[in-house]
Design an enzyme around this catalytic site. Structure first.
Site, PDB file in Angstrom:
ATOM      1  N   GLN A 313       0.831  -1.199   0.000  1.00 30.92           N
ATOM      2  CA  GLN A 313       0.000   0.000   0.000  1.00 30.92           C
ATOM      3  C   GLN A 313       0.869   1.255   0.000  1.00 30.92           C
ATOM      4  OE1 GLN A 313      -3.084   0.755  -0.409  1.00 30.92           O
ATOM      5  NE2 GLN A 313      -2.969   2.906   0.192  1.00 30.92           N
ATOM      6  N   GLU A 314       1.981   1.207   0.714  1.00 30.88           N
ATOM      7  CA  GLU A 314       2.838   2.382   0.837  1.00 30.88           C
ATOM      8  C   GLU A 314       3.678   2.646  -0.417  1.00 30.88           C
ATOM      9  OE1 GLU A 314       2.335   4.482   2.922  1.00 30.88           O
ATOM     10  OE2 GLU A 314       2.667   3.957   5.005  1.00 30.88           O
ATOM     11  N   SER A 315       4.236   1.591  -1.007  1.00 25.53           N
ATOM     12  CA  SER A 315       5.208   1.823  -2.086  1.00 25.53           C
ATOM     13  C   SER A 315       5.077   0.882  -3.272  1.00 25.53           C
ATOM     14  CB  SER A 315       6.623   1.669  -1.522  1.00 25.53           C
ATOM     15  OG  SER A 315       6.869   0.301  -1.199  1.00 25.53           O
TER      16      SER A 315
END
Length: 485
Positions: A313-315
Site C-alpha cells: 500500500q505504501e510503495s
C-alpha cells in the site's frame, strides 16, 4: 394336565416380561438432535472450500461461514468439527447419513429440488445471482442473450435451477452442470476464455474478483436471494430452532454485521487496474523482499503478510520511492519515524521493513486496552496512516454519536468528518484528511486477504514454481483497463 398348566404359566410370565421390557423401552425417549450434539460435545458441520466460506491458512481455519458457525458452536458450549464437500450433491447427501454432519453452512440458497432432503434456517446474508462474462467479448444484456453461449454452473446449485426455469422459456438455451469445479474454477474458466458465461452469487464474485480481473458482471439474474444454513429433513426441530434463535440474535447484536464488514466491507476497493497490477507484483516484486518481511514479522510477532500488505500500500514494494512530503522507502517512513526506529537509510529495503514493523507494533501497543482484535489491527493501521491523535478525535466523535469507539465499523464512519470544518473544529487535533485512513485500511485488508489466500500451504509449491494461476501473469495483458463493474 398339570404340565400344560405349568407351560401356560411360563408362557404368560414370558409374555408379561417381554411386554414390560417393550413398554419400558418405549418410555425411554430418543434424545433430540440438539441433545445429541451437546452430549457428544461436538458440532459436526459440512461446508465448501472457498474464500467466501471456509479455508485454512497458516493461522488455522478461517472464512465467513467458518467464523459464523464457530460462534454458534461457542454458544452451544461444544467443539466445532468441520468437513468439506467436493460438490453440492456430496454436501447435501452427507446431511442424511446417521454418522454424518448435522449442519451445512456453505452459502446455500434454498432450492426446490432439495426440499425433500433438507430444511433451511432463517436467512443471514443477502446475495444477488449474477451472469459473468469475459471482458472484450460480447456482453449479454438479458436472458435471451444466454442462448448460444457456452455456460457452466455448479451441479445441483440454485443457479442450475434458474437456468432450468429459463430453458422453459428459451428451449435453445444450453448449459452444463459440473460437480468437478468450485466457484473459483468457474471464474478462472471465464477469465481464460474456456467458457463464455457462468452464474455466481454477488458475494462470491466480490471475494474472488481480484484474482480474475478480466471477469465482468453482464447483468443480475433475478432478485436478491437469502443464504441460509441447512439441516437434514429427517431431523427433529431442536437444532434448527436453536440455529434460528442464534442467527436472529447475531443479526441484532451486531455479530453478523461485524463479520460482513470483516469479509465483505473492503473487497471492492482495488478495481480492475489495481487487481491486475497487484497480481503482477505478487510474483515479480514480493519474492525479493519476502525474507525480510518474514524475518522482522517474527521479531515483532506480527503476521508477515500484514507487513507485506502495508508495504504494498505504501510503495507497491518499491524501495526507492520518495513522496512529495518527504517520506521515503519501501515502508514510506518519515525522517523522524526512521530515526526513532533506528533506521539510518530509509532506501535500504531491509532497514525500511524493520523500521515499519517496529513502528506498526509500537502504535498497536499504545492503543487503548479496550480495543480488541480484529479491530485493534485496523485501528493501528489507521493510526499508522493518519496519526494517533486524529484517530482519537474520530473515536471521540463516535462516542458523541452514540457509536462504539472501539469498533472499526463505527469509527471509520467518523474519520471523514475530520476534513469538515463543522466537525474538526470540535476536535483536539483539528483538520485531517480523514477519508485517507479509511481507504488505507480497506486496501491493506484486501491485499492481506489475497496474500493469505495464495500462501495457503497447499498452494505454496505452485507459487514457488511460478505455476500458481494469478490473473494477469503469464498471459497477454488485457487491452481494456476499465472498471470491472
Amino acid at each position: 394336565m398339570f404340565a400344560h398348566t405349568a407351560l401356560r404359566q411360563r408362557c404368560a410370565k414370558w409374555l408379561l416380561a417381554t411386554g414390560l421390557f417393550l413398554l419400558l423401552g418405549a418410555c425411554v425417549e430418543k434424545p433430540s438432535t440438539l441433545e445429541r450434539v451437546k452430549e457428544d460435545g461436538v458440532l459436526r458441520v459440512i461446508t465448501r472450500n472457498s474464500p467466501a466460506t471456509y479455508f485454512q491458512d497458516r493461522n488455522g481455519e478461517t472464512g465467513f461461514e467458518y467464523e459464523l458457525v464457530q460462534h454458534f458452536a461457542d454458544d452451544l458450549g461444544v467443539k466445532l468439527q468441520i468437513e468439506t464437500a467436493d460438490n453440492l450433491d456430496e454436501l447435501y447427501d452427507a446431511l442424511g447419513k446417521p454418522s454424518g454432519p448435522v449442519l451445512a453452512a456453505a452459502g446455500l440458497v434454498s432450492s426446490e429440488r432439495r426440499k425433500t432432503q433438507v430444511r433451511y434456517s432463517h436467512p443471514y446474508l443477502e446475495v444477488t445471482p449474477q451472469v459473468i462474462y469475459r471482458n472484450g467479448r460480447p456482453r449479454p444484456t438479458g436472458a435471451k442473450g444466454l442462448v448460444g453461449k457456452k455456460i457452466m454452473v455448479l451441479k445441483g446449485s440454485s443457479h442450475a435451477d434458474q437456468l432450468a426455469e429459463l430453458k422453459k422459456q428459451y428451449p435453445a438455451l444450453q448449459y452444463e452442470e459440473s460437480d468437478a469445479v468450485e466457484v473459483v474454477d468457474l471464474l478462472r474458466m471465464v477469465d481464460e476464455g474456456q467458457i463464455d458465461l457462468t452464474l455466481v452469487d454477488s458475494n462470491e464474485l466480490a471475494m474472488n474478483q481480484v484474482y480474475f480481473p478480466n471477469v465482468r458482471v453482464a447483468f443480475d439474474l433475478g432478485e436478491t436471494r437469502d443464504q441460509r444454513w441447512a439441516v437434514a429433513a429427517g431431523e427433529d426441530n431442536s437444532l434448527l430452532n436453536e440455529i434460528n434463535e442464534y442467527l436472529d440474535k447475531a443479526q441484532k447484536n451486531g455479530t453478523l454485521q461485524r463479520l460482513k464488514d470483516r469479509y465483505y466491507g473492503h473487497v471492492d476497493v482495488l478495481g480492475y487496474v489495481g487487481a491486475y497490477t497487484f497480481a503482477q507484483h505478487l510474483q515479480q516484486r514480493l519474492p525479493k523482499y519476502e525474507k525480510h518481511f518474514k524475518s522482522y514479522a517474527k521479531v515483532e510477532q506480527v503476521d508477515w503478510r500484514l507487513l507485506a500488505a502495508i508495504g504494498y500500500q505504501e510503495s507497491m514494494w518499491q524501495p526507492e520511492v520518495t513522496s512529495k512530503t518527504g517520506v521515503r522507502g519501501l515502508m514510506m517512513l518519515t525522517q523522524r519515524t526512521a530515526q526513532a526506529m533506528g533506521v539510518s537509510n530509509r532506501l535500504d529495503p531491509r532497514q525500511s521493513i524493520q523500521g515499519g514493523a517496529k513502528y506498526f507494533m509500537k502504535i498497536k501497543e499504545e492503543l487503548d486496552d479496550s480495543i480488541k482484535e480484529p479491530d485493534r489491527t485496523w485501528f493501528a493501521l489507521a493510526a499508522y496512516n493518519v496519526g494517533g491523535g486524529h484517530l482519537e478525535d474520530a473515536r471521540t466523535l463516535a462516542k458523541r454519536e452514540k457509536l462504539n469507539p472501539n469498533k472499526w465499523l463505527d469509527v471509520k464512519k467518523m474519520l471523514p468528518r475530520l476534513a469538515q470544518k463543522q466537525w474538526y473544529r470540535q476536535t483536539k487535533y483539528g483538520y485531517a484528511r480523514g477519508g485517507e485512513p479509511v481507504h488505507f485500511v480497506a486496501n491493506i485488508r484486501r491485499y492481506y486477504d489475497i496474500l493469505t489466500w495464495v500462501t495457503q500451504p497447499q498452494l505454496e509449491g505452485q507459487v514457488a514454481e511460478g505455476n500458481l494461476h494469478v490473473p494477469g501473469v503469464n498471459k497477454d495483458k488485457p487491452a481494456d483497463k476499465s472498471s470491472p463493474m
